[in-house]
Design a protein around this motif. Structure first.
Motif, PDB file in Angstrom:
ATOM      1  N   LYS A  13      -2.854 -17.379  -2.231  1.00  0.00           N
ATOM      2  CA  LYS A  13      -2.393 -16.241  -1.455  1.00  0.00           C
ATOM      3  C   LYS A  13      -1.765 -15.231  -2.393  1.00  0.00           C
ATOM      4  CE  LYS A  13       0.228 -14.893   2.647  1.00  0.00           C
ATOM      5  NZ  LYS A  13       1.067 -15.351   3.795  1.00  0.00           N
ATOM      6  N   LEU A  14      -2.110 -13.953  -2.191  1.00  0.00           N
ATOM      7  CA  LEU A  14      -1.623 -12.910  -3.086  1.00  0.00           C
ATOM      8  C   LEU A  14      -1.340 -11.639  -2.278  1.00  0.00           C
ATOM      9  CD1 LEU A  14      -1.199 -12.171  -6.148  1.00  0.00           C
ATOM     10  CD2 LEU A  14      -3.497 -11.181  -6.069  1.00  0.00           C
ATOM     11  N   GLU A  15      -0.206 -11.017  -2.590  1.00  0.00           N
ATOM     12  CA  GLU A  15       0.129  -9.730  -1.975  1.00  0.00           C
ATOM     13  C   GLU A  15       0.209  -8.678  -3.073  1.00  0.00           C
ATOM     14  OE1 GLU A  15       3.518  -7.489   0.812  1.00  0.00           O
ATOM     15  OE2 GLU A  15       3.723  -9.619   0.288  1.00  0.00           O
ATOM     16  N   VAL A  16      -0.486  -7.573  -2.854  1.00  0.00           N
ATOM     17  CA  VAL A  16      -0.508  -6.510  -3.862  1.00  0.00           C
ATOM     18  C   VAL A  16      -0.164  -5.174  -3.204  1.00  0.00           C
ATOM     19  CG1 VAL A  16      -2.228  -7.672  -5.301  1.00  0.00           C
ATOM     20  CG2 VAL A  16      -2.982  -6.090  -3.507  1.00  0.00           C
ATOM     21  N   ALA A  17       0.203  -4.215  -4.042  1.00  0.00           N
ATOM     22  CA  ALA A  17       0.424  -2.842  -3.596  1.00  0.00           C
ATOM     23  C   ALA A  17      -0.338  -1.934  -4.550  1.00  0.00           C
ATOM     24  CB  ALA A  17       1.904  -2.488  -3.597  1.00  0.00           C
ATOM     25  N   GLY A  18      -1.110  -1.026  -3.983  1.00  0.00           N
ATOM     26  CA  GLY A  18      -1.906  -0.143  -4.831  1.00  0.00           C
ATOM     27  C   GLY A  18      -2.258   1.156  -4.123  1.00  0.00           C
ATOM     28  N   ARG A  19      -2.862   2.035  -4.876  1.00  0.00           N
ATOM     29  CA  ARG A  19      -3.258   3.341  -4.355  1.00  0.00           C
ATOM     30  C   ARG A  19      -4.705   3.268  -3.878  1.00  0.00           C
ATOM     31  NH1 ARG A  19      -5.797   6.905  -7.176  1.00  0.00           N
ATOM     32  NH2 ARG A  19      -5.203   5.825  -9.099  1.00  0.00           N
ATOM     33  N   GLU A  28      -0.296  -3.531  -8.255  1.00  0.00           N
ATOM     34  CA  GLU A  28       0.639  -4.466  -8.870  1.00  0.00           C
ATOM     35  C   GLU A  28       0.874  -5.631  -7.896  1.00  0.00           C
ATOM     36  OE1 GLU A  28       4.932  -2.604  -7.535  1.00  0.00           O
ATOM     37  OE2 GLU A  28       4.033  -1.886  -9.379  1.00  0.00           O
ATOM     38  N   VAL A  29       1.218  -6.765  -8.462  1.00  0.00           N
ATOM     39  CA  VAL A  29       1.456  -7.952  -7.652  1.00  0.00           C
ATOM     40  C   VAL A  29       2.849  -7.868  -7.033  1.00  0.00           C
ATOM     41  CG1 VAL A  29       1.693 -10.469  -7.644  1.00  0.00           C
ATOM     42  CG2 VAL A  29      -0.096  -9.359  -9.047  1.00  0.00           C
ATOM     43  N   ILE A  30       2.910  -8.047  -5.714  1.00  0.00           N
ATOM     44  CA  ILE A  30       4.179  -8.041  -4.996  1.00  0.00           C
ATOM     45  C   ILE A  30       4.679  -9.469  -4.805  1.00  0.00           C
ATOM     46  CG2 ILE A  30       5.371  -7.363  -2.879  1.00  0.00           C
ATOM     47  CD1 ILE A  30       4.503  -5.033  -4.642  1.00  0.00           C
ATOM     48  N   ALA A  31       3.791 -10.339  -4.432  1.00  0.00           N
ATOM     49  CA  ALA A  31       4.185 -11.739  -4.192  1.00  0.00           C
ATOM     50  C   ALA A  31       2.981 -12.617  -4.334  1.00  0.00           C
ATOM     51  CB  ALA A  31       4.804 -11.878  -2.794  1.00  0.00           C
ATOM     52  N   ARG A  32       3.255 -13.913  -4.729  1.00  0.00           N
ATOM     53  CA  ARG A  32       2.200 -14.936  -4.840  1.00  0.00           C
ATOM     54  C   ARG A  32       2.596 -16.155  -4.053  1.00  0.00           C
ATOM     55  NH1 ARG A  32       1.529 -16.230 -10.893  1.00  0.00           N
ATOM     56  NH2 ARG A  32       0.318 -17.893  -9.930  1.00  0.00           N
ATOM     57  N   PHE A  47       3.816   4.714   1.587  1.00  0.00           N
ATOM     58  CA  PHE A  47       2.759   3.761   1.918  1.00  0.00           C
ATOM     59  C   PHE A  47       2.184   4.026   3.308  1.00  0.00           C
ATOM     60  CE2 PHE A  47       4.724   1.690  -1.591  1.00  0.00           C
ATOM     61  CZ  PHE A  47       3.780   0.833  -2.128  1.00  0.00           C
ATOM     62  N   LEU A  48       0.899   3.760   3.408  1.00  0.00           N
ATOM     63  CA  LEU A  48       0.218   3.827   4.701  1.00  0.00           C
ATOM     64  C   LEU A  48       0.750   2.706   5.589  1.00  0.00           C
ATOM     65  CD1 LEU A  48      -2.125   5.261   6.232  1.00  0.00           C
ATOM     66  CD2 LEU A  48      -3.635   3.491   5.336  1.00  0.00           C
ATOM     67  N   SER A  49       0.905   2.992   6.874  1.00  0.00           N
ATOM     68  CA  SER A  49       1.423   1.994   7.806  1.00  0.00           C
ATOM     69  C   SER A  49       0.520   0.769   7.845  1.00  0.00           C
ATOM     70  CB  SER A  49       1.530   2.606   9.204  1.00  0.00           C
ATOM     71  OG  SER A  49       1.860   1.608  10.158  1.00  0.00           O
ATOM     72  N   SER A  50       1.144  -0.404   7.985  1.00  0.00           N
ATOM     73  CA  SER A  50       0.386  -1.648   8.051  1.00  0.00           C
ATOM     74  C   SER A  50      -0.395  -1.777   9.358  1.00  0.00           C
ATOM     75  CB  SER A  50       1.330  -2.848   7.890  1.00  0.00           C
ATOM     76  OG  SER A  50       2.326  -2.824   8.903  1.00  0.00           O
ATOM     77  N   ASN A  51      -0.123  -0.889  10.325  1.00  0.00           N
ATOM     78  CA  ASN A  51      -0.898  -0.917  11.567  1.00  0.00           C
ATOM     79  C   ASN A  51      -2.365  -0.574  11.319  1.00  0.00           C
ATOM     80  OD1 ASN A  51       1.403  -1.496  13.058  1.00  0.00           O
ATOM     81  ND2 ASN A  51       1.883   0.666  13.421  1.00  0.00           N
ATOM     82  N   MET A  52      -2.640   0.117  10.218  1.00  0.00           N
ATOM     83  CA  MET A  52      -4.008   0.460   9.853  1.00  0.00           C
ATOM     84  C   MET A  52      -4.507  -0.553   8.829  1.00  0.00           C
ATOM     85  SD  MET A  52      -6.503   2.605  10.344  1.00  0.00           S
ATOM     86  CE  MET A  52      -5.723   4.074  11.045  1.00  0.00           C
ATOM     87  N   TRP A  75      -0.715   5.039  -0.744  1.00  0.00           N
ATOM     88  CA  TRP A  75      -0.412   3.687  -1.213  1.00  0.00           C
ATOM     89  C   TRP A  75      -0.505   2.707  -0.051  1.00  0.00           C
ATOM     90  CZ3 TRP A  75       0.529   2.218  -6.250  1.00  0.00           C
ATOM     91  CH2 TRP A  75       0.596   3.274  -7.166  1.00  0.00           C
ATOM     92  N   TYR A  76      -0.850   1.445  -0.395  1.00  0.00           N
ATOM     93  CA  TYR A  76      -1.087   0.452   0.657  1.00  0.00           C
ATOM     94  C   TYR A  76      -0.727  -0.940   0.136  1.00  0.00           C
ATOM     95  CZ  TYR A  76      -3.408  -1.842   4.581  1.00  0.00           C
ATOM     96  OH  TYR A  76      -3.670  -2.581   5.710  1.00  0.00           O
ATOM     97  N   ARG A  77      -0.104  -1.715   1.010  1.00  0.00           N
ATOM     98  CA  ARG A  77       0.184  -3.114   0.695  1.00  0.00           C
ATOM     99  C   ARG A  77      -0.832  -3.996   1.411  1.00  0.00           C
ATOM    100  NH1 ARG A  77       5.668  -1.343   1.545  1.00  0.00           N
ATOM    101  NH2 ARG A  77       6.881  -1.408  -0.396  1.00  0.00           N
ATOM    102  N   TYR A  78      -1.368  -4.964   0.657  1.00  0.00           N
ATOM    103  CA  TYR A  78      -2.345  -5.870   1.263  1.00  0.00           C
ATOM    104  C   TYR A  78      -2.050  -7.299   0.824  1.00  0.00           C
ATOM    105  CZ  TYR A  78      -6.675  -8.112   2.621  1.00  0.00           C
ATOM    106  OH  TYR A  78      -7.577  -8.951   3.198  1.00  0.00           O
ATOM    107  N   SER A  79      -2.172  -8.212   1.771  1.00  0.00           N
ATOM    108  CA  SER A  79      -1.960  -9.632   1.497  1.00  0.00           C
ATOM    109  C   SER A  79      -3.169 -10.415   1.979  1.00  0.00           C
ATOM    110  CB  SER A  79      -0.695 -10.135   2.200  1.00  0.00           C
ATOM    111  OG  SER A  79      -0.515 -11.522   1.974  1.00  0.00           O
ATOM    112  N   GLY A  80      -3.691 -11.293   1.112  1.00  0.00           N
ATOM    113  CA  GLY A  80      -4.844 -12.084   1.497  1.00  0.00           C
ATOM    114  C   GLY A  80      -5.070 -13.229   0.537  1.00  0.00           C
TER     115      GLY A  80
END
Length: 212
Positions: free
Chosen positions: A187-193, A208-212, A106-111, A139-144
């Motif tokens: 609120k939704l957290e996902v991980a994707g390419r 894919e959904v990581i957390a809700r 995964f790409l660092s969350s700093n970016m 790959w990247y994790r995003y929450s929003g």
């Protein structure tokens, strides 16, 4: 055909030498008003000098030919340089997290997505694609917060709330029931390419959904 100024100079010398020799061999009289020094015996040496010069040029070109004789080697094309402008180069390799249990790095969350989109601001499409190329496929994790949910055939697209007109979206395949349970503002957290980056869009594929 001559390719350089030196080649043309040698050919010209050969031609002039041949003309002088032809005039002298023909015994042609001087034209009316021509300088008297043109009839001097020294002109008898001119053809030999000029032909010798041509031979020197020919030998030099034989020993030091142009590389492959291509147009670019004879007339090199240089990229224009504009004041204050530098050629667009891809960014250095992105900082990556350690691989997860599925082997995805995964790409660092700093970016942030905003940082990636900012790289494309005020750039042509060609330049922008080159700049973000190292990040595509990572790959990247995003929450929003959910802004909208759209069903496209066999996948659900979730669009997240952003403070401007930009779009951050994740395409989640297979989980069509997600469209029924997600609401605006959830609120939704996902991980994707990462599949798309431009000045107004950041997209994740195979998410894919990581957390809700």
């Amino acid at each position: 055909m001559p390719k350089t100024q030196l080649d043309w100079l040698g050919v010209t010398a050969l031609w002039v030498g041949a003309m002088v020799e032809a005039v002298k061999a023909g015994g042609l009289p001087l034209m009316t008003g021509a300088p008297a020094w043109l009839a001097s015996n020294i002109w008898g040496y001119v053809p030999a000098i000029l032909v010798s010069f041509y031979i020197v040029v020919a030998l030099y070109r034989l020993w030091r030919p142009n590389k492959a004789g291509t147009y670019d080697s004879v007339y090199p094309v240089q990229q224009p340089v504009y004041p204050g402008k530098q050629p667009v180069k891809p960014d250095p390799e992105p900082q990556l997290r350690e691989a997860d249990t599925k082997g995805r790095t995964f790409l660092s969350s700093n970016m942030t997505p905003q940082d990636l989109m900012d790289m494309c601001a005020n750039k042509t499409d060609a330049h922008a694609e080159r700049i973000v190329a190292p990040y595509i496929g990572k790959w990247y994790r995003y929450s929003g917060l959910v802004h909208n949910v759209i069903v496209f055939g066999r996948y659900v697209q979730v669009r997240f709330e952003v403070p401007d007109l930009r779009v951050i979206k994740a395409n989640i395949p297979g989980n069509l029931d997600l469209a029924d349970v997600l609401h605006k503002g959830d609120k939704l957290e996902v991980a994707g390419r990462i599949s798309e980056i431009d000045s107004v869009t950041f997209a994740l594929a195979d998410a894919e959904v990581i957390a809700r």
